[in-house]
Design an enzyme around this catalytic site. Structure first.
Site, PDB file in Angstrom:
ATOM      1  N   GLU A   1     -43.353 -49.930  -0.214  1.00 44.20           N
ATOM      2  CA  GLU A   1     -43.432 -48.813   0.778  1.00 44.20           C
ATOM      3  C   GLU A   1     -41.958 -48.735   1.360  1.00 44.20           C
ATOM      4  OE1 GLU A   1     -46.555 -47.110   3.935  1.00 44.20           O
ATOM      5  OE2 GLU A   1     -45.836 -48.998   4.157  1.00 44.20           O
TER       6      GLU A   1
ATOM      7  N   GLY B   1     -42.894 -56.683   8.989  1.00 48.24           N
ATOM      8  CA  GLY B   1     -43.678 -57.799   9.517  1.00 48.24           C
ATOM      9  C   GLY B   1     -44.788 -58.144   8.551  1.00 48.24           C
ATOM     10  N   ALA B   2     -45.338 -56.989   7.887  1.00 43.25           N
ATOM     11  CA  ALA B   2     -46.295 -57.151   6.912  1.00 43.25           C
ATOM     12  C   ALA B   2     -46.529 -56.053   6.075  1.00 43.25           C
ATOM     13  CB  ALA B   2     -47.569 -57.512   7.309  1.00 43.25           C
ATOM     14  N   MET B   3     -47.052 -55.942   4.846  1.00 44.56           N
ATOM     15  CA  MET B   3     -47.327 -55.036   4.081  1.00 44.56           C
ATOM     16  C   MET B   3     -48.736 -54.764   3.514  1.00 44.56           C
ATOM     17  SD  MET B   3     -46.370 -52.019   2.734  1.00 44.56           S
ATOM     18  CE  MET B   3     -47.490 -51.184   1.662  1.00 44.56           C
ATOM     19  N   GLU B   4     -49.445 -53.852   3.517  1.00 50.28           N
ATOM     20  CA  GLU B   4     -50.746 -53.925   3.310  1.00 50.28           C
ATOM     21  C   GLU B   4     -51.041 -53.465   2.017  1.00 50.28           C
ATOM     22  OE1 GLU B   4     -49.654 -49.408   4.447  1.00 50.28           O
ATOM     23  OE2 GLU B   4     -49.032 -51.490   4.921  1.00 50.28           O
ATOM     24  N   ASN B   5     -50.491 -53.752   0.725  1.00 54.61           N
ATOM     25  CA  ASN B   5     -50.906 -53.598  -0.453  1.00 54.61           C
ATOM     26  C   ASN B   5     -52.268 -54.007  -0.970  1.00 54.61           C
ATOM     27  OD1 ASN B   5     -47.755 -53.669  -1.137  1.00 54.61           O
ATOM     28  ND2 ASN B   5     -48.137 -55.692  -0.772  1.00 54.61           N
TER      29      ASN B   5
ATOM     30  N   GLU C   1     -53.155 -54.930   9.077  1.00 54.93           N
ATOM     31  CA  GLU C   1     -53.217 -54.702   7.717  1.00 54.93           C
ATOM     32  C   GLU C   1     -54.633 -54.519   7.099  1.00 54.93           C
ATOM     33  OE1 GLU C   1     -50.044 -54.094   6.608  1.00 54.93           O
ATOM     34  OE2 GLU C   1     -49.260 -54.853   8.519  1.00 54.93           O
TER      35      GLU C   1
ATOM     36  N   HIS D   1     -55.705 -51.110   7.465  1.00 50.96           N
ATOM     37  CA  HIS D   1     -55.017 -50.119   6.392  1.00 50.96           C
ATOM     38  C   HIS D   1     -55.668 -50.150   4.984  1.00 50.96           C
ATOM     39  CE1 HIS D   1     -51.346 -48.523   7.855  1.00 50.96           C
ATOM     40  NE2 HIS D   1     -50.971 -49.533   8.061  1.00 50.96           N
TER      41      HIS D   1
ATOM     42  N   GLU E   1     -50.478 -45.045   9.965  1.00 51.25           N
ATOM     43  CA  GLU E   1     -49.929 -46.304  10.785  1.00 51.25           C
ATOM     44  C   GLU E   1     -50.617 -46.113  12.260  1.00 51.25           C
ATOM     45  OE1 GLU E   1     -48.585 -48.758   9.644  1.00 51.25           O
ATOM     46  OE2 GLU E   1     -47.780 -48.158   7.885  1.00 51.25           O
TER      47      GLU E   1
END
Length: 1036
Positions: free
Chosen positions: A304, A438-442, A474, A477, A496
């Site tokens: 992303e 910080g993080a990624m919602e894959n 996350e 999301h 977001e």
């Protein structure tokens, strides 16, 4: 050999019908497609509203189409243009080779040498022709009439501009967004990463459906060397095809002589190779060092917003959803992870293992695809038919238990709250040692920074609050963003803003002991501060460039988005109306893409009281225009008039806007002011309106109950005086949120120029009786900003007075704080703010206690614990001594607990020693001792000190190209770096320097919204200082 070599400068291979404008190098060469469009295989026709026009540059461009529909005057213009020599293009098919429409004719070698006079005349003629061409070329909106006067051209469309691909052929697409003629249905990916050599190969097979007749397929690819491409239409045989590439937009295309017809199925297979990325996006490599000193390598993804195309060719936009079947080849000592559970593993003859994952059970956007190859360990638990796992490097597995427990509880909460169960079989949470975001919602494989996921058993409640907040965000999301996805990045807030709102709402319900309300209140204040700038943007705003996509990841999309959702929820009757609306939204659009109007329509359909305005009508005013309102209260006896205007810090008479908001104004009075039933609501839809039926006996009223609305309130002199008097007599007359909002609003109005700074100081007199965290921390933050500006302007006498004022005003509260373990989150927040301020002002007792704690910590070899909320204060004090700074650095290199490590880094970066500042900035850029992912944190910390902020500004100028190589232009990291440096300036000299530097960057950064924000902030700092220095001198 560079497989991506774009230095195709052999002009002898250019087609005959391209102008070689050698005299005017900046004027682009063009190909006219309008007169001979049969030679050019076109894509699906464009809706005129969707056309984006390429800015002119020195590239070789293609012009065409739109010259045939001319009115009578236009025909004369065309004829005149030909007489003036505009039509240089060879339109005679008789001069072209039958084999290729673009074959250049070789001139006969026996031409006689022209005389000098002939050359002179020809050159003069060419100069005249070229000059007239440029005049007409740069007046595309005019048509010339018989009388010679220009008129507006309302009939002739703009000429669309097509670029050239890397091989010199015309690239058949000229927009950032892909054509809608092809829809991907499924991807079959095979990836073979070589971690030792930091390379990978891959094969991508895309099954597609034709939605509209077309002669080309356009998709995304970036930094991939495509070695083979085959195409199969329907049940036909696969055949080799040529792939065109346009690197500037990271697009590739395949063209066909025959038309692909609506409803046909087709398959495109692409083999490619590439290097693993050395930045933090795409498919990137990383490493970490184990306790025994051995180095481990890994590969992970961060797609992303626009980086899936760096790992595999794809339709890399949110609204091109498809299914994915992924295979990854790895060494036996590694494991691989992807979105879905592993289906099988196969031993290959070369010693590698191929892991095949189940085909995704849902359609996904490409930015949610993820895969990892590493040597991780994990713990797991089954919850609601989903296996939840937390992965980390082996030596940190003991720090994963809290994350697993938190994720399981939140997953159950969201399943129940949304009335839609999480749709995948597994949910992995992975802590990656080197991760920028910080993080990624894959979907099914959420990736985190280690500091955002791992906490030790002795971690403080504040550290657990941070981890729980990120996990809650996350997981939200997985519904808002993954299940229902915004159609395009202009509506990023639908992802977001909702995830941010749900993170706070869910934690208040599931983990009330984390006391998340104070944090949510603080971030709403910061969102107001950002949105008060003229350089801000609407929640839903136009996005036409990659850097604009990156810049959407800001406080407007996140915190303002969450704030207006809170406001809407608070304005709806009952406590379930909002929930019903979002459940309807999720169920109606499950698996689909939406825009903002879809959300408001879903919420509007939920039955509400007749008194409540239409949700869509009310909320569109909050998402379609930037900024927020200032609501001013004017009172005459029992009549109260509310007036709204755009709160804009940079505004003057020439910049006043006519913006109006539909505001759910809440208020309480001295008759009833704390309990929820005290709240009254009035909908302010016009410029001004009158509150009726307010008893004249009411002494005061306070707008924006508990600060649930996204606006600032102004009470004029009498109103403010009444509120201040009420607080002086009884702090508890208002909720702590209302008291904090009075503090924030007063400082904001001071910056706007509506109240004097003397009034600010008058309000803060009540602070000696304040006991709650939010009002105190907000006041300290605002005073700290002013103190640093005065310090960096070297206003020494005012700095000394401000220091004395703060210590006097908050001294009793500072003295009440303990240095022992504290289990209340709110009390931890309060004492860390108070003691942090005291030590930064060199308050003697604070400094001595911090030094003693650090000495005890060092001598015990880490067995004597510093309370987590006090570690930052202690490490910052220690770093002011060169000897303790060196000790802290050695401890930083050894410590494994990431939250503590990060606090040590901030302490190191707070040094006032110039040599150490230069060293830590360079170390952050190099990435050896200090990870480059931490460089924005280092820069923002250094900027807060008197010594460091000028060093940072020099560092940014000298290393700008290195910075944008590591962090994309417009990214949150670059935003942080720019704002941290610029926010400290308040003089004209610094404004000129910053403006000159960024304007010189051109396409390397000058176009960023963040730059305009930085310049505006400097001007506002300068203006505030000029207006208030005299007041500060008088009243401090």
């Amino acid at each position: 050999m560079d497989p991506f070599d774009s230095n195709n400068t052999d002009r002898s291979n250019l087609p005959r019908n391209m102008i070689e404008n050698r005299m005017f190098e900046e004027e682009p060469d063009v190909v006219d497609l309008a007169k001979d469009s049969t030679t050019f295989p076109t894509c699906q026709a464009l809706d005129p509203d969707d056309v984006v026009y390429e800015p002119r540059s020195s590239r070789l461009l293609v012009r065409g189409l739109g010259e045939n529909d001319l009115d009578e005057d236009d025909e004369e213009c065309e004829s005149s243009a030909r007489l003036l020599g505009m039509s240089f293009m060879n339109r005679s098919a008789a001069h072209r080779s039958c084999s290729s429409p673009y074959t250049r004719q070789v001139p006969p070698r026996s031409c006689a040498r022209p005389s000098a006079r002939t050359l002179t005349v020809c050159m003069l003629f060419l100069v005249i022709v070229a000059s007239m061409t440029m005049v007409l070329y740069f007046l595309p909106g005019c048509t010339f009439t018989r009388s010679g006067c220009p008129k507006t051209n309302k009939t002739t469309p703009f000429e669309q501009v097509y670029p050239l691909s890397t091989n010199g052929e015309v690239f058949p697409w000229a927009q950032l967004r892909l054509p809608r003629s092809i829809r991907p249905l499924s991807y079959d990916l095979t990836l073979n990463p070589d971690l030792d050599n930091a390379t990978f190969t891959g094969r991508t097979t895309i099954s597609m459906s034709v939605l509209h007749n077309t002669k080309c397929i356009v998709l995304h690819s970036a930094y991939l060397n495509i070695t083979k491409a085959t195409f199969k239409l329907g049940d036909g045989e696969a055949r080799d095809v040529t792939v065109l590439e346009y690197k500037a937009r990271e697009q590739i295309a395949v063209q066909f002589t025959e038309v692909l017809r609506t409803g046909q199925a087709c398959v495109l297979t692409l083999d490619y190779s590439a290097n693993l990325s050395h930045t933090y996006d795409g498919f990137y490599n990383s490493s970490y060092t184990e306790e025994d000193g051995s180095k481990r390598v890994l590969a992970a993804t961060q797609f992303e917003p626009l980086s899936a195309r760096k790992a595999f060719p794809c339709f890399d936009a949110p609204d091109f959803k498809a299914t994915f079947l992924i295979r990854i080849r790895r060494k036996p000592n590694h494991l691989s992870l992807s979105n879905m559970p592993k289906a099988k593993s196969t031993q290959l003859p070369n010693g590698l293992i191929e892991d095949e994952f189940e085909k995704t059970s849902v359609n996904m956007s490409t930015y949610l695809v993820a895969f990892i190859v590493a040597n991780f360990t994990h713990i797991s638990r089954n919850v609601s038919e989903t296996q939840v796992s937390v992965y980390s490097v082996p030596e940190k597995w003991e720090h994963t238990e809290y994350a697993l427990d938190t994720a399981c509880k939140l997953l159950e909460f969201y399943n129940d709250f949304f009335e839609i169960n999480y749709p995948l079989k597994k949910l992995d949470l992975v802590a990656i040692p080197d991760f920028l975001a910080g993080a990624m919602e894959n979907w099914g494989l959420i990736t985190f920074r280690e500091t955002s996921l791992l906490v030790g058993k002795q971690s403080s409640p504040l550290e657990k609050q941070v981890v729980a907040s990120v996990i809650a965000h996350e997981l939200a999301h997985q519904w808002f963003g993954n299940l229902v996805t915004m159609r395009w990045w202009n509506d990023l807030w639908l992802n977001e803003g909702f995830a941010t709102y749900m993170q706070y709402m869910s934690l208040q319900t599931v983990f009330p002991q984390l006391d998340i309300g104070n944090l949510f209140l603080a971030v709403r204040f910061r969102a107001l501060d950002k949105d008060a700038l003229n350089s801000s943007h609407a929640v839903s705003t136009e996005v036409n460039k990659p850097e604009q996509v990156e810049e959407m990841f800001d406080s407007v999309s996140y915190e303002k988005g969450a704030s207006i959702l809170l406001m809407l929820n608070a304005s709806l009757p009952g406590d379930q109306q909002f929930r019903k609306g979002i459940i309807q939204y999720l169920k109606e659009f499950s698996g689909l893409n939406t825009d903002t109007s879809d959300l408001w329509n879903s919420l509007t359909q939920v039955e509400v009281s007749a008194q409540h305005p239409n949700v869509s009508d009310m909320m569109s005013s909050w998402t379609s225009q930037k900024g927020f309102p200032l609501v001013t209260v004017s009172r005459k006896g029992g009549q109260v008039t509310l007036t709204q205007e755009h709160f804009q810090l940079a505004s003057d008479n020439a910049m006043q806007t006519s913006s109006l908001w539909n505001i759910p104004v809440t208020y309480v009075t001295d008759n009833c002011s704390v309990a929820p039933e005290c709240r009254r609501t009035f909908y302010l839809k016009t410029k001004s309106a009158t509150l009726k039926d307010l008893p004249e006996s009411v002494k005061w009223l306070k707008l924006n109950y508990r600060n649930t609305g996204f606006y600032i309130s102004h009470y004029e002199d009498e109103g403010w005086a009444a509120l201040i008097n009420a607080l002086s007599n009884d702090v508890g007359v208002l909720t702590h949120e209302d008291r904090a909002s009075l503090v924030h609003n007063m400082f904001a109005l001071s910056r706007l120029g509506r109240v004097s700074f003397h009034q600010v100081l008058h309000l803060l007199k009540y602070m000696s009786n304040e006991t709650h965290t939010s009002p105190v921390t907000e006041a300290l933050l605002q005073l700290g900003v002013i103190y640093r500006l005065l310090d960096q302007r070297q206003e020494h006498r005012l700095v000394a007075r401000m220091k004395s004022y703060i210590l006097h005003q908050f001294g009793s509260l500072m003295d009440q704080q303990t240095w022992e373990e504290e289990h209340s989150v709110s009390k931890q927040e309060l004492r860390s703010a108070l003691l942090g301020m005291a030590c930064s002002l060199n308050e003697e007792k604070c400094i001595k206690r911090a030094q003693a704690l650090f000495k005890q910590y060092v001598e015990s070899n880490g067995t004597s614990r510093i309370p987590g909320d006090l570690q930052q204060v202690v490490f910052t004090v220690a770093a002011q001594s060169n000897e303790d700074w060196a000790t802290l650095l050695s401890m930083y290199a050894r410590v494994t607990y990431d939250a503590e490590k990060r606090k040590m880094l901030r302490g190191l970066a707070s040094t006032q020693d110039a040599r150490l500042i230069v060293w830590i900035l360079k170390a952050g850029l190099m990435g050896d001792v200090i990870q480059t992912q931490e460089l924005p944190l280092v820069i923002s910390t250094v900027c807060n000190g008197f010594t460091g902020y000028l060093f940072v500004w020099d560092f940014i100028q000298e290393n700008w190209d290195n910075l944008i190589e590591k962090f994309p232009v417009g990214s949150f990291a670059i935003q942080t770096i720019i704002k941290s440096a610029a926010s400290q300036f308040s003089t004209q000299a610094h404004l000129d320097q910053v403006q000159g530097f960024f304007y010189s960057l051109k396409e390397r950064g000058s176009q960023m919204r963040t730059v305009q924000e930085a310049l505006e902030t400097i001007r506002l700092n300068q203006r505030w200082m000029e207006k208030n220095l005299a007041t500060l001198t008088k009243w401090l």
